[in-house]
Write an enzyme that holds these catalytic residues in place. Structure first.
Site, mmCIF file in Angstrom:
data_model
loop_
_atom_site.group_PDB
_atom_site.id
_atom_site.type_symbol
_atom_site.label_atom_id
_atom_site.label_comp_id
_atom_site.label_asym_id
_atom_site.label_seq_id
_atom_site.Cartn_x
_atom_site.Cartn_y
_atom_site.Cartn_z
ATOM 1 N N LEU A 104 0.875 -1.165 0.000
ATOM 2 C CA LEU A 104 0.000 0.000 0.000
ATOM 3 C C LEU A 104 0.913 1.216 0.000
ATOM 4 C CD1 LEU A 104 -2.785 -0.877 2.633
ATOM 5 C CD2 LEU A 104 -2.937 -0.991 0.141
ATOM 6 N N ASP A 105 0.571 2.232 -0.785
ATOM 7 C CA ASP A 105 1.387 3.442 -0.832
ATOM 8 C C ASP A 105 1.560 4.022 0.564
ATOM 9 O OD1 ASP A 105 1.366 3.117 -3.541
ATOM 10 O OD2 ASP A 105 -0.184 4.616 -3.908
ATOM 11 N N LYS A 106 2.591 4.831 0.724
ATOM 12 C CA LYS A 106 2.895 5.418 2.033
ATOM 13 C C LYS A 106 1.702 6.178 2.610
ATOM 14 C CE LYS A 106 6.286 8.598 4.105
ATOM 15 N NZ LYS A 106 5.613 9.899 3.982
#
Length: 243
Positions: A104-106
């Protein structure tokens, strides 16, 4: 019955490195069935032997499975020199070989599976399996029925990528502020896929949260940054959804 070398058993359970464990055994700090262990290559039965380090029982777990409600600001990695990682949040972990299943993106929140079960991870992430992933998002823009149909048909994201058919549900639209709330189910996991799909429609994702992966639903009682072990039923249903 599973027979495991004593140094591997203890190292897997986070007692120390293999070399450190060998030193602990030499110093008599490890017992098996109330007898001081002598040899690091002794074979232990993980089902029946009672192993203790400094008098504290050390049970062997071949696999660990954690559901994490990933908060924004941490990265989906096993280690990072700049940012906190999702593994840093799992204080209760025993095994040292855990990893996040997918990324999952930051700045993306929500469901993330943390495990050391490589076979299950491969099944969940395999492009051939097309495991559903459900997201909730807030969108800077007005999402319409035409977008729903375009996503369902397989959206052309760019010249090189046409997304598989995706199920887009409009939850609410504020035409005055030009903001929308949606849920989106995708069956693949390309890099920044959800954000890129809306960018292709000249809209921007301002908030993104994963709610489901395959048969695994995010526990709504978990606050961002909180986690829990998966139940046996959840593990079984996750495995079944890959077949």
């Amino acid at each position: 019955m599973a027979l495991i070398r004593a140094d591997k058993y203890l190292a897997d359970m986070g007692v120390g490195t293999r070399s450190e464990v060998k030193e602990y055994i030499k110093k008599g700090r490890v017992t098996v069935n109330d007898t001081v262990m002598k040899m690091a290559d002794m074979k232990l039965d993980s089902d029946t032997d009672i192993v203790c380090f400094d008098g504290v029982p050390v049970s062997y777990m071949e696999y660990e499975y954690y559901m994490l409600n990933k908060p924004a600001g941490v990265v989906s990695a096993t280690e990072d020199k700049r940012y906190a990682t999702v593994l840093d949040l799992i204080a209760a972990k025993t095994r040292r070989d855990l990893f996040p299943v997918g990324r999952l993106d930051k700045d993306t929140q929500g469901l993330l599976l943390i495990t050391n079960d490589g076979e299950l991870a491969h099944e969940l992430l395999s492009p051939k399996k097309h495991v559903d992933k459900l997201y909730y998002a807030r969108i800077d823009g007005v999402v319409t029925q035409s977008h729903v149909e375009a996503f369902r048909a397989g959206l052309f994201v760019d010249e090189t990528f046409r997304a598989m058919p995706a199920n887009l549900t409009i939850l609410s639209v504020n035409e005055t502020e030009r903001m929308s709330e949606i849920e989106l189910t995708v069956r693949e996991g390309k890099f920044h896929q959800v954000k890129r799909m809306f960018e292709a429609c000249n809209m921007r994702v301002t908030f993104l949260k994963r709610l489901r992966m395959g048969a695994l639903l995010l526990d709504t009682t978990l606050k961002p940054g909180e986690y829990r072990m998966l139940t046996k039923d959840e593990i079984q249903r996750l495995k079944e959804c890959c077949h």
